[in-house]
Design a protein around this motif. Structure first.
Motif, PDB file in Angstrom:
ATOM      1  N   GLY A   7      72.495  40.093  84.719  1.00  0.00           N
ATOM      2  CA  GLY A   7      72.135  39.383  83.502  1.00  0.00           C
ATOM      3  C   GLY A   7      73.097  38.246  83.252  1.00  0.00           C
ATOM      4  N   ALA A   8      72.821  37.473  82.212  1.00  0.00           N
ATOM      5  CA  ALA A   8      73.666  36.334  81.889  1.00  0.00           C
ATOM      6  C   ALA A   8      73.991  36.319  80.404  1.00  0.00           C
ATOM      7  CB  ALA A   8      72.972  35.027  82.272  1.00  0.00           C
ATOM      8  N   GLY A   9      75.168  35.936  80.095  1.00  0.00           N
ATOM      9  CA  GLY A   9      75.607  35.738  78.723  1.00  0.00           C
ATOM     10  C   GLY A   9      76.893  34.949  78.803  1.00  0.00           C
ATOM     11  N   THR A  10      77.268  34.317  77.901  1.00  0.00           N
ATOM     12  CA  THR A  10      76.771  34.171  76.548  1.00  0.00           C
ATOM     13  C   THR A  10      75.834  32.958  76.505  1.00  0.00           C
ATOM     14  OG1 THR A  10      78.744  35.165  75.598  1.00  0.00           O
ATOM     15  CG2 THR A  10      77.572  33.594  74.216  1.00  0.00           C
ATOM     16  N   ALA A  30      73.108  37.055  73.937  1.00  0.00           N
ATOM     17  CA  ALA A  30      73.790  36.041  73.132  1.00  0.00           C
ATOM     18  C   ALA A  30      74.507  36.721  71.977  1.00  0.00           C
ATOM     19  CB  ALA A  30      72.785  35.030  72.606  1.00  0.00           C
ATOM     20  N   PRO A  31      75.506  36.068  71.407  1.00  0.00           N
ATOM     21  CA  PRO A  31      76.203  36.658  70.265  1.00  0.00           C
ATOM     22  C   PRO A  31      75.454  36.488  68.952  1.00  0.00           C
ATOM     23  CG  PRO A  31      77.195  34.577  70.842  1.00  0.00           C
ATOM     24  CD  PRO A  31      76.140  34.849  71.878  1.00  0.00           C
ATOM     25  N   GLY A  32      74.492  35.573  68.912  1.00  0.00           N
ATOM     26  CA  GLY A  32      73.731  35.307  67.693  1.00  0.00           C
ATOM     27  C   GLY A  32      72.249  35.211  67.993  1.00  0.00           C
ATOM     28  N   THR A  33      71.498  34.810  66.976  1.00  0.00           N
ATOM     29  CA  THR A  33      70.045  34.736  67.084  1.00  0.00           C
ATOM     30  C   THR A  33      69.607  33.284  66.933  1.00  0.00           C
ATOM     31  OG1 THR A  33      69.823  36.953  66.192  1.00  0.00           O
ATOM     32  CG2 THR A  33      67.882  35.577  66.091  1.00  0.00           C
ATOM     33  N   SER A  34      69.234  32.670  68.044  1.00  0.00           N
ATOM     34  CA  SER A  34      68.762  31.286  68.066  1.00  0.00           C
ATOM     35  C   SER A  34      67.263  31.267  68.321  1.00  0.00           C
ATOM     36  CB  SER A  34      69.476  30.504  69.173  1.00  0.00           C
ATOM     37  OG  SER A  34      68.786  29.316  69.481  1.00  0.00           O
ATOM     38  N   ASP A  35      66.514  30.711  67.377  1.00  0.00           N
ATOM     39  CA  ASP A  35      65.067  30.612  67.551  1.00  0.00           C
ATOM     40  C   ASP A  35      64.712  29.899  68.854  1.00  0.00           C
ATOM     41  OD1 ASP A  35      65.326  31.532  64.928  1.00  0.00           O
ATOM     42  OD2 ASP A  35      63.758  30.237  64.144  1.00  0.00           O
ATOM     43  N   ALA A  36      65.417  28.803  69.150  1.00  0.00           N
ATOM     44  CA  ALA A  36      65.103  28.004  70.335  1.00  0.00           C
ATOM     45  C   ALA A  36      65.338  28.791  71.622  1.00  0.00           C
ATOM     46  CB  ALA A  36      65.927  26.718  70.344  1.00  0.00           C
ATOM     47  N   VAL A  37      66.416  29.562  71.670  1.00  0.00           N
ATOM     48  CA  VAL A  37      66.712  30.339  72.879  1.00  0.00           C
ATOM     49  C   VAL A  37      65.722  31.490  73.017  1.00  0.00           C
ATOM     50  CG1 VAL A  37      68.439  31.708  74.095  1.00  0.00           C
ATOM     51  CG2 VAL A  37      69.142  29.669  72.837  1.00  0.00           C
ATOM     52  N   PRO A  50      69.308  39.049  71.636  1.00  0.00           N
ATOM     53  CA  PRO A  50      70.105  38.226  70.724  1.00  0.00           C
ATOM     54  C   PRO A  50      71.091  39.083  69.937  1.00  0.00           C
ATOM     55  CG  PRO A  50      67.988  38.669  69.731  1.00  0.00           C
ATOM     56  CD  PRO A  50      67.961  39.270  71.123  1.00  0.00           C
ATOM     57  N   GLY A  51      72.127  38.436  69.428  1.00  0.00           N
ATOM     58  CA  GLY A  51      73.135  39.142  68.659  1.00  0.00           C
ATOM     59  C   GLY A  51      72.814  39.199  67.185  1.00  0.00           C
ATOM     60  N   VAL A  52      73.202  40.314  66.572  1.00  0.00           N
ATOM     61  CA  VAL A  52      73.020  40.526  65.135  1.00  0.00           C
ATOM     62  C   VAL A  52      74.281  41.157  64.563  1.00  0.00           C
ATOM     63  CG1 VAL A  52      70.514  40.765  65.315  1.00  0.00           C
ATOM     64  CG2 VAL A  52      71.955  42.799  65.453  1.00  0.00           C
ATOM     65  N   ALA A  53      74.495  40.912  63.259  1.00  0.00           N
ATOM     66  CA  ALA A  53      75.645  41.507  62.583  1.00  0.00           C
ATOM     67  C   ALA A  53      75.305  41.996  61.184  1.00  0.00           C
ATOM     68  CB  ALA A  53      76.796  40.498  62.515  1.00  0.00           C
ATOM     69  N   THR A  54      74.075  41.787  60.749  1.00  0.00           N
ATOM     70  CA  THR A  54      73.662  42.217  59.415  1.00  0.00           C
ATOM     71  C   THR A  54      72.217  42.713  59.457  1.00  0.00           C
ATOM     72  OG1 THR A  54      72.730  40.080  58.772  1.00  0.00           O
ATOM     73  CG2 THR A  54      75.097  40.406  58.358  1.00  0.00           C
ATOM     74  N   PRO A  55      71.805  43.478  58.452  1.00  0.00           N
ATOM     75  CA  PRO A  55      70.401  43.877  58.377  1.00  0.00           C
ATOM     76  C   PRO A  55      69.448  42.673  58.332  1.00  0.00           C
ATOM     77  CG  PRO A  55      71.699  45.316  57.005  1.00  0.00           C
ATOM     78  CD  PRO A  55      72.623  44.207  57.470  1.00  0.00           C
ATOM     79  N   GLY A  65      60.245  38.900  67.659  1.00  0.00           N
ATOM     80  CA  GLY A  65      59.733  39.609  68.833  1.00  0.00           C
ATOM     81  C   GLY A  65      60.776  40.259  69.705  1.00  0.00           C
ATOM     82  N   CYS A  66      61.992  40.397  69.217  1.00  0.00           N
ATOM     83  CA  CYS A  66      63.058  41.007  70.013  1.00  0.00           C
ATOM     84  C   CYS A  66      63.177  42.485  69.660  1.00  0.00           C
ATOM     85  CB  CYS A  66      64.376  40.296  69.756  1.00  0.00           C
ATOM     86  SG  CYS A  66      64.334  38.543  70.194  1.00  0.00           S
ATOM     87  N   ALA A  67      63.102  43.336  70.660  1.00  0.00           N
ATOM     88  CA  ALA A  67      63.163  44.780  70.437  1.00  0.00           C
ATOM     89  C   ALA A  67      64.539  45.362  70.752  1.00  0.00           C
ATOM     90  CB  ALA A  67      62.109  45.482  71.278  1.00  0.00           C
ATOM     91  N   ALA A  68      65.349  44.675  71.535  1.00  0.00           N
ATOM     92  CA  ALA A  68      66.720  45.097  71.835  1.00  0.00           C
ATOM     93  C   ALA A  68      67.655  44.048  71.250  1.00  0.00           C
ATOM     94  CB  ALA A  68      66.931  45.228  73.336  1.00  0.00           C
ATOM     95  N   LEU A  69      68.645  44.505  70.502  1.00  0.00           N
ATOM     96  CA  LEU A  69      69.530  43.598  69.790  1.00  0.00           C
ATOM     97  C   LEU A  69      70.994  43.916  70.082  1.00  0.00           C
ATOM     98  CD1 LEU A  69      67.710  43.759  66.341  1.00  0.00           C
ATOM     99  CD2 LEU A  69      67.296  42.161  68.221  1.00  0.00           C
ATOM    100  N   LYS A  70      71.754  42.882  70.362  1.00  0.00           N
ATOM    101  CA  LYS A  70      73.187  43.023  70.612  1.00  0.00           C
ATOM    102  C   LYS A  70      73.904  43.078  69.260  1.00  0.00           C
ATOM    103  CE  LYS A  70      76.982  40.339  72.601  1.00  0.00           C
ATOM    104  NZ  LYS A  70      77.308  39.185  73.468  1.00  0.00           N
TER     105      LYS A  70
END
Length: 155
Positions: A7-10, A30-37, A50-55, A65-70
């Motif tokens: 895989g690839a990141g970040t 990714a560490p965050g959630t970018s619509d474009a990416v 994508p990355g998440v840190a809050t509800p 449409g993301c089912a797995a979240l970092k």
């Protein structure tokens, strides 16, 4: 190599995603959630975490449409307790904690049913790469596998 999933990141931009795809990545994070990416990854058929840190970020990523979240940075957010607290509210997503995951707390994350995987930079520390200490990187990777394997019920 048989059984190796690269895989690839970040990944922070669609251009970086394109480079990762060209290099053979089978998924990206990714560490965050970018619509474009996210849109670029969906268009390419590439699984993207994508990355998440809050509800609110969990809800936004799921709506995209993301089912797995970092979960990043997991240790700062409360560690396994944070993941355990948000999991019942969001049963349709799984989590990949990163940031502060280490051999001492890895099992605490992996024991949670909502945790798909964990990421840990301790395995392949930059200093070990500079020093070409591939033996130590291999030892750490095997240690992580042993910790995870110990959690799998024997039939």
């Amino acid at each position: 190599m048989e059984g190796l999933l690269v895989g690839a990141g970040t990944i922070l931009s669609p251009d970086q995603l394109a480079v990762a795809l060209d290099a053979g990545a089978r998924f990206a994070v990714a560490p965050g959630t970018s619509d474009a990416v996210i849109e670029a990854a969906h268009s390419a058929g590439l699984p993207f975490v994508p990355g998440v840190a809050t509800p609110s970020e969990i809800e936004r990523a799921a709506a995209l449409g993301c089912a797995a979240l970092k979960v990043f940075p997991a240790s700062i957010l409360g560690g396994p307790s944070f993941v355990k607290a948000v999991s019942p509210v969001y049963p349709n997503v799984t989590f990949v904690p990163t940031g502060g995951v280490n051999p001492e707390n890895l099992a605490s994350y992996l024991e949670l049913p909502s945790v798909l995987a964990c990421g840990g930079t301790w395995i392949c520390d930059k200093a070990l790469l500079r020093e070409r200490r591939f033996d130590e990187i291999e030892r750490r990777a095997r240690e992580a596998v042993e910790i995870a394997a110990a959690l799998v019920p024997v039939a």
